[in-house]
Scaffold this active site. Sequence first.
Site, PDB file in Angstrom:
ATOM      1  N   HIS A  83      44.609  19.962  67.129  1.00 28.51           N
ATOM      2  CA  HIS A  83      45.229  18.966  68.002  1.00 28.51           C
ATOM      3  C   HIS A  83      46.750  19.093  67.947  1.00 28.51           C
ATOM      4  O   HIS A  83      47.420  19.019  68.962  1.00 28.51           O
ATOM      5  CB  HIS A  83      44.806  17.550  67.603  1.00 28.51           C
ATOM      6  CG  HIS A  83      45.252  16.503  68.581  1.00 28.51           C
ATOM      7  ND1 HIS A  83      44.896  15.176  68.459  1.00 28.51           N
ATOM      8  CD2 HIS A  83      46.036  16.576  69.684  1.00 28.51           C
ATOM      9  CE1 HIS A  83      45.431  14.478  69.454  1.00 28.51           C
ATOM     10  NE2 HIS A  83      46.138  15.304  70.202  1.00 28.51           N
ATOM     11  N   GLU A 131      52.734  20.038  73.395  1.00 31.51           N
ATOM     12  CA  GLU A 131      52.822  19.893  71.943  1.00 31.51           C
ATOM     13  C   GLU A 131      54.134  20.456  71.410  1.00 31.51           C
ATOM     14  O   GLU A 131      54.741  19.886  70.496  1.00 31.51           O
ATOM     15  CB  GLU A 131      51.625  20.579  71.270  1.00 31.51           C
ATOM     16  CG  GLU A 131      50.324  19.836  71.439  1.00 31.51           C
ATOM     17  CD  GLU A 131      50.336  18.473  70.757  1.00 31.51           C
ATOM     18  OE1 GLU A 131      50.648  18.406  69.551  1.00 31.51           O
ATOM     19  OE2 GLU A 131      50.037  17.471  71.441  1.00 31.51           O
ATOM     20  N   HIS A 135      56.594  17.806  69.740  1.00 32.15           N
ATOM     21  CA  HIS A 135      56.562  17.894  68.281  1.00 32.15           C
ATOM     22  C   HIS A 135      57.174  19.177  67.726  1.00 32.15           C
ATOM     23  O   HIS A 135      57.849  19.152  66.711  1.00 32.15           O
ATOM     24  CB  HIS A 135      55.117  17.771  67.795  1.00 32.15           C
ATOM     25  CG  HIS A 135      54.401  16.573  68.316  1.00 32.15           C
ATOM     26  ND1 HIS A 135      54.754  15.284  67.981  1.00 32.15           N
ATOM     27  CD2 HIS A 135      53.349  16.461  69.179  1.00 32.15           C
ATOM     28  CE1 HIS A 135      53.943  14.422  68.597  1.00 32.15           C
ATOM     29  NE2 HIS A 135      53.090  15.113  69.326  1.00 32.15           N
TER      30      HIS A 135
END
Length: 274
Positions: A83, A131, A135
């Site tokens: 994830h 992502e 992040h």
Amino acid sequence: MRRSVLPLLVSLSPAVLLLLQLLDFTTTHECHWEDYKYGRHGHQPCSWKCLLFTLQWPGGFCQSLNKESLCRIPPSINSWTIHGLWPQRAMRCCNCWPMFHSDVQELEAELDERWPSLLETRSSFKFWKEEWEKHGACAACVEGLNSPLRYFQICLKLRGQFDFHKALMDAGISPSCERAYKVAEVHSVLAPLLGDKHEIQCVTDDQDREVWFQVKIPLSHNLTVGCDHHGDADGDPAAGSVPERDPPHGHPCPPQIPFYLFPIDHQQPHRPCG
């Protein structure tokens, strides 16, 4: 005798003044990008101390979606998928570092297998790009993570390191529509591999069953298992920032309530147990 530069500035044409402003903006923008590229975030190399490496079970992920048609599980996916790798208390640190397909092209085959999108409306590359932007750019203050290629290489290595599927199967914890498990039972299998601080997350399905869909593994700055920095290892990766709007939203599996590990059903991903 010093002369004022004001007459000179007044005499410059609007086009020249605009060019000077653009040059100043470009220089500042490039310096900002270089700061993130080489880990120079002011006087502190990183604003965070801990990361969460998060793996999701496709059979449980689909239960977290409001619409059945949203979920898809590629035919080759039969195990836990990535994830994300999330620095804690940090999100969208730098919008000046775009990610392109060429950045991860050499990893694409492995990423498709280990980090696929499970949403019908989102391609795998879009998932990876989001992502990185949310992040990965925050993690780039660490030398080994300071590019899209390095970030995704590390994530793939972590996926190999935390391959606990076989350990679960050997302990008799396998996907089932009939048998449920308890947190203590699963924790005893995962703790030797993931450390004591890992979190088993569930979602509640439309029949009010607790369904296991995710594992969060806290890591220190140097990617060792566990992180004791107060406040960083708890809560959502975006805590203190703009909340994430993408599904899923899980919760720690209740210790006293048995939960299910649903099988993966590629034809009916949202209803593997009917």
